[in-house]
Design a protein around this motif. Structure first.
Motif, PDB file in Angstrom:
ATOM      1  N   ASP A 154      31.940  -8.058  64.941  1.00 18.52           N
ATOM      2  CA  ASP A 154      33.353  -7.821  65.406  1.00 18.52           C
ATOM      3  C   ASP A 154      33.687  -8.476  63.910  1.00 18.52           C
ATOM      4  O   ASP A 154      34.613  -8.609  63.650  1.00 18.52           O
ATOM      5  CB  ASP A 154      33.858  -8.257  66.306  1.00 18.52           C
ATOM      6  N   ALA A 189      39.160  -8.688  57.972  1.00 18.97           N
ATOM      7  CA  ALA A 189      40.243  -7.344  58.574  1.00 18.97           C
ATOM      8  C   ALA A 189      41.326  -7.722  58.258  1.00 18.97           C
ATOM      9  O   ALA A 189      41.916  -6.472  58.014  1.00 18.97           O
ATOM     10  CB  ALA A 189      40.159  -7.707  59.703  1.00 18.97           C
ATOM     11  N   SER A 212      38.689  -8.317  72.440  1.00 17.42           N
ATOM     12  CA  SER A 212      38.800  -8.055  71.102  1.00 17.42           C
ATOM     13  C   SER A 212      39.400  -6.258  70.962  1.00 17.42           C
ATOM     14  O   SER A 212      40.125  -6.206  70.452  1.00 17.42           O
ATOM     15  CB  SER A 212      37.591  -8.502  70.088  1.00 17.42           C
ATOM     16  N   GLU A 266      38.423  -6.061  64.673  1.00 19.81           N
ATOM     17  CA  GLU A 266      37.325  -7.088  64.345  1.00 19.81           C
ATOM     18  C   GLU A 266      38.600  -7.492  64.457  1.00 19.81           C
ATOM     19  O   GLU A 266      38.260  -9.425  64.047  1.00 19.81           O
ATOM     20  CB  GLU A 266      37.739  -6.225  62.783  1.00 19.81           C
ATOM     21  N   LEU A 267      40.326  -7.371  63.486  1.00 15.12           N
ATOM     22  CA  LEU A 267      40.870  -8.577  63.668  1.00 15.12           C
ATOM     23  C   LEU A 267      41.461  -9.900  64.662  1.00 15.12           C
ATOM     24  O   LEU A 267      41.349 -10.631  64.268  1.00 15.12           O
ATOM     25  CB  LEU A 267      42.967  -7.210  63.192  1.00 15.12           C
ATOM     26  N   LEU A 302      39.091 -19.686  55.541  1.00 16.98           N
ATOM     27  CA  LEU A 302      38.194 -19.092  55.852  1.00 16.98           C
ATOM     28  C   LEU A 302      38.560 -17.581  55.244  1.00 16.98           C
ATOM     29  O   LEU A 302      40.017 -17.357  55.100  1.00 16.98           O
ATOM     30  CB  LEU A 302      38.767 -19.027  57.489  1.00 16.98           C
ATOM     31  N   MET A 314      49.726 -15.505  60.887  1.00 11.05           N
ATOM     32  CA  MET A 314      48.556 -14.608  59.857  1.00 11.05           C
ATOM     33  C   MET A 314      50.344 -13.610  59.075  1.00 11.05           C
ATOM     34  O   MET A 314      49.445 -13.839  58.152  1.00 11.05           O
ATOM     35  CB  MET A 314      47.528 -13.748  60.453  1.00 11.05           C
ATOM     36  N   LEU A 326      38.101 -15.947  66.345  1.00 12.80           N
ATOM     37  CA  LEU A 326      37.125 -17.050  65.063  1.00 12.80           C
ATOM     38  C   LEU A 326      37.741 -17.695  64.832  1.00 12.80           C
ATOM     39  O   LEU A 326      37.374 -18.889  65.100  1.00 12.80           O
ATOM     40  CB  LEU A 326      36.432 -15.970  65.119  1.00 12.80           C
ATOM     41  N   LEU A 327      38.980 -17.779  64.253  1.00 13.61           N
ATOM     42  CA  LEU A 327      39.284 -18.352  63.311  1.00 13.61           C
ATOM     43  C   LEU A 327      40.129 -19.451  64.086  1.00 13.61           C
ATOM     44  O   LEU A 327      39.971 -20.853  63.769  1.00 13.61           O
ATOM     45  CB  LEU A 327      40.989 -17.904  62.559  1.00 13.61           C
ATOM     46  N   LYS A 365      42.716 -17.727  53.771  1.00 11.86           N
ATOM     47  CA  LYS A 365      43.693 -18.912  54.858  1.00 11.86           C
ATOM     48  C   LYS A 365      42.724 -20.142  54.835  1.00 11.86           C
ATOM     49  O   LYS A 365      41.913 -20.020  55.260  1.00 11.86           O
ATOM     50  CB  LYS A 365      43.762 -18.027  56.350  1.00 11.86           C
ATOM     51  N   ALA A 385      39.185 -10.334  67.141  1.00 10.38           N
ATOM     52  CA  ALA A 385      38.229 -10.722  67.198  1.00 10.38           C
ATOM     53  C   ALA A 385      37.671 -11.801  65.954  1.00 10.38           C
ATOM     54  O   ALA A 385      37.643 -12.910  66.545  1.00 10.38           O
ATOM     55  CB  ALA A 385      37.112  -9.932  66.742  1.00 10.38           C
ATOM     56  N   GLN A 386      37.809 -11.879  64.652  1.00  9.34           N
ATOM     57  CA  GLN A 386      38.624 -13.002  63.342  1.00  9.34           C
ATOM     58  C   GLN A 386      39.523 -13.447  64.093  1.00  9.34           C
ATOM     59  O   GLN A 386      39.100 -15.064  63.460  1.00  9.34           O
ATOM     60  CB  GLN A 386      37.954 -11.661  62.423  1.00  9.34           C
ATOM     61  N   TYR A 387      40.865 -13.254  64.506  1.00  9.31           N
ATOM     62  CA  TYR A 387      41.727 -13.639  65.137  1.00  9.31           C
ATOM     63  C   TYR A 387      40.867 -14.918  66.198  1.00  9.31           C
ATOM     64  O   TYR A 387      41.015 -16.676  66.095  1.00  9.31           O
ATOM     65  CB  TYR A 387      42.924 -13.445  65.234  1.00  9.31           C
ATOM     66  N   GLU A 410      39.205 -20.155  67.246  1.00  7.82           N
ATOM     67  CA  GLU A 410      37.955 -21.132  67.815  1.00  7.82           C
ATOM     68  C   GLU A 410      37.551 -21.723  66.862  1.00  7.82           C
ATOM     69  O   GLU A 410      37.413 -23.691  67.189  1.00  7.82           O
ATOM     70  CB  GLU A 410      36.709 -20.494  68.111  1.00  7.82           C
TER      71      GLU A 410
END
Lengths: 264, 779
Positions: free
Chosen positions: A91, A115, B466, B519-520, A111, B504, B526-527, A120, B522-524, B529
């Motif tokens: 993901d 997606a 996610s 994916e979005l 980062l 965002m 990650l960001l 950012k 999951a990436q949020y 965290e």
């Protein structure tokens, strides 16, 4: 200050101090830290692959795969630059993280989220948080710089059959998650073999063991197995490093905002 | 048999005295090992379903207890002033020094995210390097009161109170861990109040709950036990009118308690509020034994018998009844082992040990002491005229009326039995004199609840939290729960997700919604965290594999019934609308909510077994199956009636009341035994008529029954002074049951005997007369 100058002072101090008890524990600690730093100078840039294995108390595990590119930066105020690319979990594949490490101010970090297709900038003073949910904090993974800590030499000790210096570190960074660290540094090669992390209330939080050291370019030692145990949460994280390459010719343009998008 | 034993006891009294003192000393050494438990989880057995569910939930996320500081400016301003914000900052920083702390949450270190062009800024909402200007304070206020993660959790909707929540993870290696945290927190509170005198500070949370359990135990030991000694001293003084006898009784009671508590220490049993009432109960039971021995002894002694003969006679008469009543009492208390609540096993077992010790000491140590010490002899010619005659005449004269009256009284009382409702609200275990109760009540009224339901909702494979479908389900669940009137707050990471989506998109409010792609999301995550500091990560909301999330529903003050109803309602919603996602639900509130019912069911079994055993014993002791059967009525009815009366006046039944039926059975049976055995002796040895035998029974044991009942009722009533409702309820209920038992023995039992015996008179007399009837067996 020029790093060579620093290094030579460090060496000089060390040589001088060999038989001088008058040297304070603080001075001796600092000298050892400087010598360790000096021995790791000049690698210019490197790339490596990292496998991160997270386990909890019940033995559940989870893996993350990451590639890291690093570039050495000279100067007292700045640490190294690094670019981290996430390959798994799927993901977050393609997510890339650029960081200019600083000594006592917050790092600069960006980062790229594929997606969202945007870069950012993250403005945060937090270096103490967990890296990708692991037991490693950002500050555990960023490059070692002498100015990040003040030092105190504690004692000499045998560790796994090697003679080591045991040194206490006190973070200079206000937002550090630690009160102090204790490291076991081998006297021959100045490699860190073990580090204990004490939290803000001075309770033992984590222990990190560095194993499987290999030498590159006849000078630079890198641990290929870093085992972190969190004594409070009883979770562990293992970092398995592979594919180290040095002096591959990464320049500053590999470490800017634009490089983030290209970096998959 | 008794006579021979009595002989030996008197002959070897010095030896018995020495053996007694040595064994008390040995047992008493164990008292140094006594400790108080400091974990509310001890109320649940290892195999308890709800406890296991909760432990597994805590292992998946974060095992934790907490201290919740709530502060309120005294001048009724809101908390958004420079002074109060500085106080929150100070407390937030200092609370990190709490032993075993893993996390500190407040509005000051809340990780506020906002967007500035393409920058995502993550920072403490009110960090201590921030200059607190009127405009920045206004900003902090508007963010705080608009943030679902904060309102009703760390700040009230109007901002009139705010909280600092300290999460601790006790390693569970030493007994004093919880106390260390509580002590540290209490000091912190004091320091805070000194630095910022404009604030009121309240403390609650599970650490404080645990501490309150320990404090309640110690307080009971410190106040109830001395009070009980006072009651006993007064009663004995009046009853015995002899300093030596009173002194000897006190020594014997102390010996019983020391032995029981010492053995408790040796056995490694940790004291809890329920088991810390053991000394009071042992004291009460021991008095009854002593009274029997001493009253008879003094009676004979004052009539002119010499000391040794008087004691020998007393022991001959009393040895067996005391033994029998001790055995039934022990059986009654041992039924507590059927309970689902381990502290009651301990209480039952400690008292059983104490009662056994009291029996042994009352026939060894007590006589030895009396014989060794000088006792004043006050010669009395004969017994005063017996006031019991009046009662006997009244009962005999009104047989029919009493039979019907008592039956109606019993039936009416029992009719109210179903009004009783099981309720184990642990905040209400403590009365208003306990700080924990007051502080918690304040917090419940002003900020948030302590009664929670924790759901672990499982998304499936690794990383699938996610998944937009999953996120949507969790959000729908959250919104449904928030809309319920009994719900105060729902803590969910979907709120964080929506906020990040907005951040965002340059803080565009229309993007305050869940991301639509996996994916979005999951990436949020990650960001987010990557930008959190130590101790404020998402481990308490999302598991390691990112395959499940914890949603914490905080409810108002709910009764047990309402808690289970809420659990069922929320669970049913997830089953029907949960898109097939699996879930677990657990929490301390659910543990307490479910234990009441399970406990009653298991106690019913235990009480039934005790009933069978005790009835068998009675049949053997009374040497009559019929009398064994008749005795069922006065033995069983009191508990039913008492619960009926409880239903009229209180109607809330906590877990301790389930013990009362089994436990009192062992006590009330004594009255029946004494009355019936005297009655039988009159019928058989003396060949008296039914009425005359009833008069005889009243004349001979009436006074003794009244006095022992008074002692018992006084003893258990003293327990009602406990600040811990499980103990005070149990005390009141036991006192009530024992009182009713005496009323029934005096008013209903004789009427029953007369009615019953009239029908069976002929055959009974003929079969009885031939038997060897040493009716002295039971006094």
């Amino acid at each position: 200050m020029n790093k060579f100058l620093l290094a030579s002072i460090a060496t000089a101090t060390l040589v001088l101090s060999a038989n001088i008890d008058a040297q304070t524990a603080q001075e001796k600690g600092l000298a050892i830290a400087k010598e360790a730093d000096r021995r790791d100078l000049g690698w210019q840039d490197s790339t490596a692959d990292m496998l991160m294995v997270l386990s909890n108390k019940q033995g559940e595990t989870s893996e993350r795969k990451i590639r890291i590119k690093s570039k050495e930066v000279a100067g007292e105020d700045n640490g190294d630059k690094s670019l981290t690319i996430f390959d798994s979990p799927k993901d977050v594949k393609g997510t890339a993280f650029l960081s200019y490490s600083r000594i006592i101010t917050p790092d600069d970090q960006w980062l790229y989220l594929p997606a969202l297709k945007r870069v950012k900038r993250i403005s945060s003073s937090n270096k103490s948080g967990p890296f990708m949910g692991s037991e490693f904090a950002f500050e555990d993974l960023s490059s070692f710089e002498v100015g990040k800590y003040s030092y105190k030499y504690l004692r000499d000790e045998e560790f796994n059959g090697e003679s080591t210096f045991v040194i206490e570190y006190y973070p200079n960074y206000k937002h550090s998650g630690y009160k102090r660290l204790i490291s076991w540094i081998d006297q021959k090669e100045y490699r860190v073999l073990k580090t204990e992390f004490y939290d803000r209330k001075n309770q033992l939080l984590k222990t990190l063991e560095y194993q499987d050291y290999q030498q590159y370019l006849d000078q630079y030692w890198r641990s290929h197995k870093m085992l972190m145990v969190n004594h409070q949460s009883e979770k562990t994280t293992d970092l398995i490093w592979s594919n180290y390459q040095f002096k591959v010719g990464l320049d500053d343009s590999s470490f800017n905002r634009n490089s983030l998008k290209r970096s998959r | 048999m008794s006579a021979i034993l009595a002989n030996y006891i008197i002959r070897f009294r010095w030896l018995l005295l020495v053996i007694g003192i040595v064994s008390i000393g040995l047992a008493g050494l164990g008292a140094t090992k006594l400790g108080f438990t400091t974990d509310y989880r001890v109320f649940f057995d290892k195999g308890n379903e709800q406890l296991e569910a909760y432990e597994s939930l805590q292992n998946t996320y974060e095992k934790s207890d907490n201290v919740l500081f709530v502060i309120k400016p005294k001048n009724d301003q809101d908390v958004f002033t420079e002074d109060t914000l500085r106080a929150i900052q100070w407390l937030t920083t200092e609370a990190w020094q709490t032993p075993f702390s893993t996390r500190v949450d407040s509005i000051s270190n809340y990780q506020h995210t906002r967007a500035e062009e393409d920058d995502l800024i993550v920072a403490d909402l009110a960090g201590d390097e921030l200059a607190l200007t009127p405009s920045s304070i206004e900003y902090i206020k508007s963010v705080s009161l608009d943030e679902p993660l904060l309102v009703h959790r760390l700040v009230s909707p109007t901002g009139h109170v705010a909280a600092v929540n300290v999460t601790v993870k006790l390693p569970g290696k030493a007994l004093d861990e919880n106390s260390k945290v509580a002590q540290f927190s209490a000091n912190l509170k004091q320091e805070l109040q000194q630095k910022y005198p404009h604030l009121e500070v309240y403390m609650t949370g599970f650490v404080m709950l645990n501490q309150a359990f320990q404090d309640a135990s110690q307080k009971d030991m410190g106040t109830i036990v001395p009070l009980m000694f006072l009651v006993v001293l007064v009663t004995l003084g009046i009853l015995l009118r002899s300093i030596t006898a009173t002194f000897a009784t006190l020594v014997m009671i102390l010996a019983s308690i020391i032995t029981a508590m010492g053995l408790t220490g040796w056995l490694g049993i940790k004291l809890t509020p329920p088991s810390s009432s053991a000394p009071t109960i042992i004291l009460t039971m021991a008095v009854a034994d002593a009274v029997h021995v001493l009253v008879t002894f003094l009676q004979h002694y004052h009539r002119g018998m010499n000391k040794f003969d008087a004691m020998q006679e007393s022991l001959r008469i009393n040895l067996q009844p005391i033994f029998l009543t001790s055995v039934t009492t022990v059986i009654g208390f041992l039924t507590m082992n059927f309970s689902e609540v381990p502290p009651f096993h301990d209480l039952g077992n400690i008292v059983a040990i104490g009662v056994t010790a009291a029996f042994i000491f009352s026939v060894t140590l007590l006589p030895a002491l009396i014989l060794a010490l000088p006792v004043k002899q006050k010669l009395i010619v004969a017994d005063k005229s017996n006031s019991m005659d009046a009662i006997a005449n009244f009962v005999i004269g009104n047989r029919k009326k009493l039979l019907w009256g008592m039956t109606i009284f019993a039936i009416v009382s029992v009719a109210f039995l179903p009004r009783n409702e099981l309720n184990d609200e642990w905040v209400q275990y403590f009365d208003e004199s306990v700080d924990f109760r007051n502080d918690t009540d304040f917090v419940l009224e002003n900020l948030t609840g302590l009664y929670t339901l924790e759901f672990s909702i499982k998304a499936g494979e690794e990383g699938s939290v996610s998944d937009p479908k999953f996120l949507k389900t969790v959000e729908d669940f959250t919104q449904m729960a928030e809309a319920l009137p009994e719900v105060i707050h729902v803590n969910t990471f979907t709120d964080t997700m929506s906020r990040l989506n907005k951040n965002m998109h340059s803080d565009d409010a229309s993007f305050y919604r869940l991301p639509q792609e996996r994916e979005l999301a999951a990436q949020y995550l990650l960001l987010y965290e990557m930008s959190l500091p130590y101790g404020l990560d998402l481990n308490n909301q999302i598991n390691v594999k990112k395959s499940a999330t914890r949603v914490i529903v905080t409810a108002k003050n709910l009764s047990t019934k309402e808690t289970i109803a809420l659990e069922n309602k929320l669970g049913a919603w997830l089953v029907i609308n949960g898109q097939g996602f699996e879930f677990d639900v657990a929490s301390p509130s659910l543990m307490f909510a479910h234990i009441g019912e399970r406990n009653i069911v298991s106690m019913l079994g235990g009480t039934a077994i005790a009933l069978v055993l005790i009835s068998l014993l009675l049949t053997v002791a009374l040497r009559s199956k019929r009398m064994g059967l008749v005795s069922l009525v006065p033995n069983l009815v009191p508990a039913f009636v008492a619960f009926g009366i409880w239903g009229i006046f209180v109607a809330q039944v906590g877990m301790s009341l389930a013990m009362v039926a089994g436990m009192t059975l062992g006590i009330v049976v004594d009255d029946t035994v004494h009355f019936l055995s005297k009655y039988l002796r009159a019928r058989e040895e003396k060949g008296l008529s039914v009425e005359a035998a009833i008069r005889y029974a009243f004349a001979n044991v009436g006074r003794a029954l009244v006095t022992t009942t008074l002692v018992l009722v006084a003893g258990f009533s003293v327990m009602s002074f406990s600040t811990f409702s499980l103990n005070s309820d149990m005390g009141v209920m036991t006192a009530l049951t024992i009182s009713i038992a005496l009323i029934i023995d005096f008013l209903l039992l004789p009427a029953l005997l007369m009615t019953y015996e009239k029908e069976k008179q002929d055959e009974q007399v003929s079969t009885r007369i031939n038997r060897d009837s040493d009716a002295s067996l039971v006094g």
